[in-house]
Design a protein around this motif. Structure first.
Motif, PDB file in Angstrom:
ATOM      1  N   ILE A 111       0.893  -1.156   0.000  1.00 23.77           N
ATOM      2  CA  ILE A 111       0.000   0.000   0.000  1.00 23.77           C
ATOM      3  C   ILE A 111       0.931   1.206   0.000  1.00 23.77           C
ATOM      4  CG2 ILE A 111      -1.627   1.348   1.386  1.00 23.77           C
ATOM      5  CD1 ILE A 111      -2.877  -1.318   2.266  1.00 23.77           C
ATOM      6  N   GLY A 112       0.812   2.015  -1.016  1.00 22.08           N
ATOM      7  CA  GLY A 112       1.712   3.158  -1.157  1.00 22.08           C
ATOM      8  C   GLY A 112       2.470   3.038  -2.464  1.00 22.08           C
ATOM      9  N   GLU A 113       3.254   1.964  -2.621  1.00 25.99           N
ATOM     10  CA  GLU A 113       4.062   1.832  -3.836  1.00 25.99           C
ATOM     11  C   GLU A 113       3.326   1.136  -4.978  1.00 25.99           C
ATOM     12  OE1 GLU A 113       7.900   0.125  -2.943  1.00 25.99           O
ATOM     13  OE2 GLU A 113       8.398   1.734  -1.556  1.00 25.99           O
TER      14      GLU A 113
ATOM     15  N   ASN B 246       2.250  -0.539 -14.430  1.00 27.34           N
ATOM     16  CA  ASN B 246       1.760   0.240 -13.303  1.00 27.34           C
ATOM     17  C   ASN B 246       0.367  -0.264 -12.942  1.00 27.34           C
ATOM     18  OD1 ASN B 246       0.300   2.399 -11.869  1.00 27.34           O
ATOM     19  ND2 ASN B 246       2.224   3.515 -12.112  1.00 27.34           N
ATOM     20  N   THR B 247       0.282  -0.917 -11.792  1.00 28.95           N
ATOM     21  CA  THR B 247      -0.983  -1.509 -11.354  1.00 28.95           C
ATOM     22  C   THR B 247      -2.090  -0.467 -11.276  1.00 28.95           C
ATOM     23  OG1 THR B 247       0.177  -3.252 -10.141  1.00 28.95           O
ATOM     24  CG2 THR B 247      -2.102  -2.832  -9.512  1.00 28.95           C
ATOM     25  N   ARG B 248      -1.785   0.704 -10.659  1.00 31.44           N
ATOM     26  CA  ARG B 248      -2.803   1.767 -10.532  1.00 31.44           C
ATOM     27  C   ARG B 248      -3.329   2.210 -11.893  1.00 31.44           C
ATOM     28  NH1 ARG B 248       0.857   3.771  -6.686  1.00 31.44           N
ATOM     29  NH2 ARG B 248       0.001   3.808  -4.586  1.00 31.44           N
ATOM     30  N   SER B 249      -2.407   2.491 -12.838  1.00 25.49           N
ATOM     31  CA  SER B 249      -2.820   2.958 -14.174  1.00 25.49           C
ATOM     32  C   SER B 249      -3.618   1.884 -14.894  1.00 25.49           C
ATOM     33  CB  SER B 249      -1.608   3.302 -15.037  1.00 25.49           C
ATOM     34  OG  SER B 249      -0.837   4.278 -14.399  1.00 25.49           O
ATOM     35  N   PHE B 250      -3.140   0.646 -14.800  1.00 25.14           N
ATOM     36  CA  PHE B 250      -3.823  -0.464 -15.467  1.00 25.14           C
ATOM     37  C   PHE B 250      -5.254  -0.603 -14.930  1.00 25.14           C
ATOM     38  CE2 PHE B 250      -4.977  -4.957 -15.975  1.00 25.14           C
ATOM     39  CZ  PHE B 250      -4.758  -5.117 -17.333  1.00 25.14           C
ATOM     40  N   ALA B 251      -5.404  -0.526 -13.616  1.00 24.27           N
ATOM     41  CA  ALA B 251      -6.731  -0.630 -12.994  1.00 24.27           C
ATOM     42  C   ALA B 251      -7.626   0.513 -13.469  1.00 24.27           C
ATOM     43  CB  ALA B 251      -6.612  -0.625 -11.476  1.00 24.27           C
TER      44      ALA B 251
END
Length: 174
Positions: free
Chosen positions: A15-17, A144-149
């Motif tokens: 959580i964070g990275e 990038n997990t965040r961007s992909f999501a």
């Protein structure tokens, strides 16, 4: 998710990275070699993680669809993770209350092979809005997990777990 599980994801900087803070609401079990359950922060030997794990998904029912992502935020080394993140696996359209073998593997499982330092390998589960809505990422490196999501409308994760692994040294192999 228990606050302890959430805490260990924060301590492990998952959580964070990798993802923002979230509330886990789906049960997920990651099991290597038929019996080795993944728990946050535990170390697994590279030989044990060579082939893909069984991942059991909870959820309300089989009509729900989930996406599982496995990523290494420490590539190529934790002190210089310029390839962050390295994508190891994506399975989409996993029906709730089943396991990943019922889903669609859009990025095949790549065995973790940490060369330098201790790497974190993170499994993140998302609930999809509908089936066949998740697109193939362009590359495994600099994933990038965040961007992909965000690009695939997945929202916040519903579950996550990570383990650590490092290269087995010659001394250990004897």
């Amino acid at each position: 998710m228990s606050s302890r599980a959430s805490e260990s994801l924060a301590v492990g900087r998952v959580i964070g990275e990798v993802v923002d803070s979230f509330t886990a609401c789906v049960k997920m079990n990651v099991i290597y070699n038929g019996s080795k359950h993944v728990s946050n922060g535990h170390e697994l030997m590279p030989a044990l993680i060579a082939s893909k794990p069984r991942v059991e998904i909870g959820g309300e029912d089989m009509r729900s669809a989930y996406t599982l992502i496995m990523t290494d935020p420490d590539a190529p080394s934790p002190s210089d993770p310029y390839l962050r993140e390295h994508l190891h696996w994506i399975v989409t359209d996993i029906p709730g209350t089943t396991d990943v073998s019922f889903g669609r593997e859009i990025v095949s499982y790549e065995s973790p092979k940490p060369v330098i330092g201790i790497h974190r390998y993170v499994f993140i589960l998302y609930k999809q809005r509908g089936r066949q809505t998740v697109k193939l990422p362009a590359t495994r490196d600099q994933f990038n997990t965040r961007s992909f999501a965000a690009e695939n409308g997945l929202g916040s994760p519903v579950a996550a777990v990570y383990f650590n692994a490092q290269r087995e040294t010659a001394a250990r192999r004897r």
